[in-house]
Motif scaffolding. Structure first.
Motif: not given
Lengths: 179, 475, 414
Positions: A76-78, A80-81, A94-95, A99, B168
């Protein structure tokens, strides 16, 4: 009886849960290694009566779950951020808590895979051919009878003595199983 | 657990006769009898009621497929969804069906962890119900996204546009939650089935049955070395399924709760949704099992005590749901927010007042009848009440989805929802799918976990006289 | 189960005579400190808040004990029979909580901002809307109501339990069950009411439907950890030696694990929903708690209240090991920190302050409650020996009293 090949083992039948428990303790105390107990349902306390150690399935599941959580978070970090950053609702790119839900689901999913496939691996299943499955009487192992099987491959195996041991444990029905 | 030698100084009495626990399998039936009786449902000739059931459910299922074909070829416009009520019946039905599934996982996982042995008589059928209900539920979000053939965009699969899903969004979490839930439930169910498939294999008379049951039984022999790993895996799966089942409906509730819409945004939603889901699921389990125990001649295995216990669970979760309703209304007042207050006023006395009061009566009032032992032991009454539970929970989702959307912050944007015939036919059609699958399950797989039921009889206990223990003897 | 290192199986009874005077000493020291806080005007505000935190802490134990008794009866459980006297006595201490409430009742007008607004007839919008609940007479009446309900249920439950020790009759069990049926509703309502009035209304503008459940989850978590340690001591010391077995410890450990997760679930849900919707009417509560060192305290709750116990309890054998004792102590610390996080930012908005009055009031209450608990426990039999589920909890087979065919029993009325 298979004359051409060495028999697989000796099978003794028991009728009650208490009898099989007693027999298992006896076989355990005689120091056999390659033997097993077959029951239509898990008998409470049998692991100890057989002298089995705590199952290792938990480790497979733990590794699966840990993999699921880390890969979910990293993914998710990769996605969406880093690779395709989408600003949404004034939220950080990213939080960890944002996530969390999908990563959590992946934890469960891979943890469950670990448990199931770990169990199958430890049990060496699926294995559709087994000498015991060809034995007519053994069909009762899934019905209402309890069996002790001692393999001929066990170093302590001796046909007469082993038979005598199982007889003394109270079995009235003892046979050899062909391989 | 180990046995601890009980010192002789300790006086242990038998409980008074009236407080004795009723046995889980009546008439001290032995393990062999349990196999015979449960498999007789699968082995005998298909009874008439089965054919009748199938002749109703299959046409309904076919109708569902036709409606879906019409929907996909035409567009979501055939439904009553409108502006502002973009989430109409499809989401109501989705949440309702997936909620029903939760009882199966609760019985198989949570009651397992709580060592509730009575679960063994009902878990198999309830887990099957879970899987089929999740299948019905999964249809709805998929079809009402509009272009169903682009559904795969929901998954993080590299594609030509080189864009990724937006993590999200709670709808994205739903994708993960529901697909994980389905997969894990299916695997859990299958793992539970393996020893029973071996039972079926060993009883098979025909070659084809022997081959198929044998194939899926994976070569299970009942080895204790296997049981040891198996039980551990089962325990872990139960341990994983418990937070899973909590998370699935919690995430479904987040679809609503993370928004700002009055009536949706409330912090108690996750546990409240979970309780509601379990509540509706137990309603469905009762609806299914009360007739089945009669039709399949299983009254000695699914006893009155089992039904009573399920009534008690229904009562407990129904009361938790009642607490959540109360908290919602109370906090709507306590918040001092005019929008919150209006949302709840509108639910109870607005254009959808009938839905709200149906919900209150079915979900809060009806389960309170289960306080009475007379009610709990009267199968017909329990069955009727369980249907009320199902209806009430559908209306709960209806109230949440429809009333909040129909009255949002801007009065110029207010609306009213009227379902079309296609809404109704799709919903009816999912019953066809559900019951077809359930009837097929009844005919081809043992509907009760044979080896698990055997394991909770006194015959399975080496310390019980029926299990072969000598009187007074501590082995 | 041979490999574990459960300290409960050690043979020698525990000699606790050196510790016997500890509660009294705690009471004395804590009492003096608290008295200073009470009497010196400049400390009075700090005293009242410190007292409130400690009060809510020990209330957690009493209500948690009551809850464990209630679910025991509701579930018709057998494993918890040997530890039921512990939880019953714990629950009964709630009567002393009414006494400990007096300072809060006295200082409430200075602690709760809404009371000042209410007394000056200058309610803000929020108070105006909540006036029916948040007004001075209702505050006191509702508090009295809560204590009355708690006193009634806890004493009645223990009364019938003790009665059964004498008579062994089924009537007592039926009575206790009736009390549990109604009691669980009373529990839900009064706990929610109490926590809204005493904790949530410190910031009366804020609202969250989850708050009652939140306090409940933390309270039961703390109680399970405490009951584990108390039971262990009582087993080692003698009174419960014969009846408490590994089963009880294992189940308590599992329950502790379950409530570790449940608390995290509840707190995460509340935080996450508020964070995600980002409505100022709600977020200000957490914004205040992210200032200064409260931020670190929040992280401590995430890691210390959840991750540490979660990872520790994950292994099955830990539930029977010596690790449970430090974990019990840790649970006390974490629940205390959690309550500080909920209450203290009102007084110390800039960050966490550990005041000597925090320690004083806590020490006083700990000593006071421990003394009363031990007195109660010593006064009655240590476990319900004639409970109908006693044989079952011991895991022994006893021939049934009735010889009626099983089928009849199943179909027949109670």
């Amino acid at each position: 009886m298979g004359e051409t090949s060495k028999p697989y083992g000796i099978i003794a039948e028991f009728e009650t849960a208490a009898a099989i428990m007693h027999a298992a303790e006896k076989v355990r105390d005689s120091g056999f290694r390659k033997w097993d107990v077959f029951t239509p349902f898990p008998v409470h306390g049998m692991d100890r009566a057989m002298g089995l150690k705590n199952s290792k399935v938990g480790w497979f599941s733990f590794i699966g779950g840990a993999t699921g959580y880390t890969s979910g978070m990293l993914m998710i970090w990769y996605l969406n951020a880093v690779d395709y950053a989408i600003p949404i609702g004034g939220k950080p790119m990213f939080s960890p808590h944002g996530a969390f839900p999908p990563s959590y689901e992946l934890t469960i999913l891979l943890g469950a895979f670990g448990a199931i496939f770990g169990m199958l691996f430890l049990n060496r299943l699926p294995k559709l051919h087994h000498p015991l499955l060809k034995h007519e009487r053994f069909k009762l192992a899934t019905h209402d009878r309890f069996f002790v099987v001692i393999e001929t491959g066990d170093p302590k195996f001796s046909e007469t003595e082993t038979r005598a041991l199982l007889e003394s444990a109270g079995s009235k029905h003892i046979e050899l199983v062909e391989d | 657990m180990s046995e601890v030698a009980i010192p002789p100084t300790l006086k242990i009495q038998a409980p008074p006769a009236e407080l004795e626990r009723e046995p889980l399998v009546l008439n001290e039936r032995p393990p062999g009898w349990i196999s015979d009786r449960i498999t007789s449902v699968v082995e005998g000739k298909a009874p008439r009621w089965w054919w009748i059931g199938l002749s109703i459910s299959v046409p309904l299922m076919v109708m569902l497929f036709c409606v879906l074909a019409y929907l996909i070829s035409t567009g979501v416009g055939i439904y009553g969804n409108n502006q502002p009520i973009m989430w109409g019946w499809p989401i109501v039905n989705f949440v309702w069906w997936i909620g029903i599934g939760h009882a199966g996982t609760l019985i198989s996982a949570i009651l397992f962890l709580l060592r509730q042995k009575w679960r063994t008589a009902v878990n198999r059928a309830a887990e099957a119900m879970t899987i089929f209900a999740v299948m019905c539920a999964g249809i709805f979000p998929l079809i009402h996204i509009g272009r169903a053939w682009l559904g795969w965009w929901l998954f993080p699969i590299p594609n030509a546009n080189s864009i990724w899903p937006q993590f999200r969004s709670p709808l994205m979490w739903d994708v993960f939650a529901v697909s994980t839930y389905f997969t894990v439930s299916l695997l859990f169910w299958y793992v539970g089935l393996v020893p029973d498939l071996a039972v079926m294999r060993d009883r098979s008379k025909t070659k084809i049955r022997k081959f198929l049951y044998g194939l899926f039984a994976l070569g299970w022999t009942g080895s204790n070395r296997h049981w040891s790993n198996y039980e551990k895996a089962y325990l872990i799966l139960a341990g994983l399924s418990t937070p899973l089942v909590l998370s699935v409906h919690s995430i479904v509730s987040l679809d609503f709760a993370v928004s700002q819409l009055p009536g949706w945004h409330t912090t108690i939603f996750p546990p409240y949704f979970v309780a509601g889901a379990v509540f509706s699921g137990f309603g469905m389990v009762l609806t299914l099992l009360i007739p089945l125990r009669r039709l399949c001649n299983l009254e000695e295995v699914i006893t009155v005590r089992h039904i009573e216990l399920m009534c008690k669970v229904t009562l407990a979760v129904g009361s938790i749901v009642g607490y959540a309703y109360g908290m919602e209304v109370f906090i709507a007042w306590y918040s001092g927010s005019p929008y919150e207050k209006f949302a709840f006023w509108n639910r109870a006395f607005g254009p959808y007042w009938w839905g709200y009061w149906t919900m209150i009566i079915c979900n809060v009032v009806v389960p309170q009848f289960f306080w009475s032992k007379k009610v709990r032991t009267n199968m017909l009454v329990v069955w009727v009440l369980s249907i009320f539970v199902n209806i009430g929970m559908w209306f709960e989702r209806f109230e949440i989805v429809i009333t909040s959307l129909s009255r949002e912050f801007l009065p110029s944007n207010w609306g009213y929802f009227i379902p079309t015939i296609w809404d109704i036919l799709t919903f009816l059609g999912t019953f066809g799918l559900f019951f077809t699958l359930f009837l097929l399950f009844l005919r081809f797989l043992p509907m009760i976990a044979i080896s698990e039921v055997k394991g909770v009889t006194p015959q399975a206990d080496p310390h019980h006289p029926l299990g072969g223990a000598k009187p007074g003897g501590h082995h | 189960m041979s490999s574990h290192s459960n300290p409960s199986t050690a043979a020698t009874p525990l000699d606790l005579s050196k510790w016997r005077s500890l509660p009294t000493r705690l009471m004395l020291v804590g009492g003096i400190l608290s008295l200073i806080g009470l009497l010196v005007p400049s400390y009075r505000e700090q005293f009242s808040f410190s007292w409130l935190v400690s009060f809510m802490f020990f209330l957690s134990l009493c209500l948690g004990g009551w809850f464990m008794v209630l679910v025991h009866h509701l579930f018709d459980a057998s494993w918890s029979v040997p530890i039921r006297r512990v939880t019953e006595n714990l629950a009964c201490q709630v009567r002393w909580m009414a006494v400990l409430f007096v300072p809060i009742a006295l200082f409430a007008p200075r602690m709760y901002p809404w009371m000042e607004l209410s007394a000056n007839h200058t309610p803000d919008h929020a108070l105006h809307a909540k006036g029916a609940l948040l007004n001075i007479p209702t505050f006191y009446l509702a508090s009295i109501f809560c204590f009355a309900v708690w006193w009634y249920y806890t004493t009645k439950l223990r009364f019938w339990s003790l009665e059964q020790d004498r008579t062994g009759s089924a009537e007592c069990t039926n009575r206790m069950r009736m009390l549990a049926y109604f009691g669980v509703f009373a529990f839900a309502i009064t706990l929610t009411l109490g926590v809204i009035l005493w904790m949530k209304s410190l910031q009366h503008q804020w609202f969250s439907t989850m708050y009652g459940v939140y306090y409940f989850a933390g309270s039961v978590w703390l109680t399970i950890a405490t009951v584990y340690v108390i039971t262990l001591v009582l087993k080692r010391q003698g009174p419960l030696r014969e009846v408490v077995q590994e089963t009880q410890f294992y189940f308590l450990g599992s329950l502790l694990f379950a409530f570790t997760v449940f608390y995290a679930y509840i707190h995460f849900s509340q935080y996450f929903i508020i964070w995600n919707a980002n409505i100022p009417e709600e977020t200000f509560w957490y914004v205040l708690r992210e200032k200064g060192s409260w931020w670190q305290i929040g992280l401590l709750i995430v890691f210390g209240h959840f991750f540490l116990p979660f990872l520790t309890l994950l292994r099955i054998d830990v539930k029977l090991s010596w690790l449970m004792i430090p974990l019990g102590v840790w649970a006390w610390l974490m629940h205390y920190v959690d309550l500080q996080f909920n209450i203290m930012p009102i007084l110390h908005p800039d960050g966490f302050v550990l005041h000597w009055l925090d320690i004083g009031s806590f020490a006083f209450m700990a000593g006071f409650m421990a003394r009363n608990f031990m007195k109660d426990f010593a006064a009655y039999p240590a476990y319900p020996q004639k409970d109908p589920r006693f044989a079952e909890s011991m895991g022994v087979y006893v021939a049934p009293a009735s010889k009626t065919p099983a089928a009849k029993v199943a179909g027949g009325a109670r």
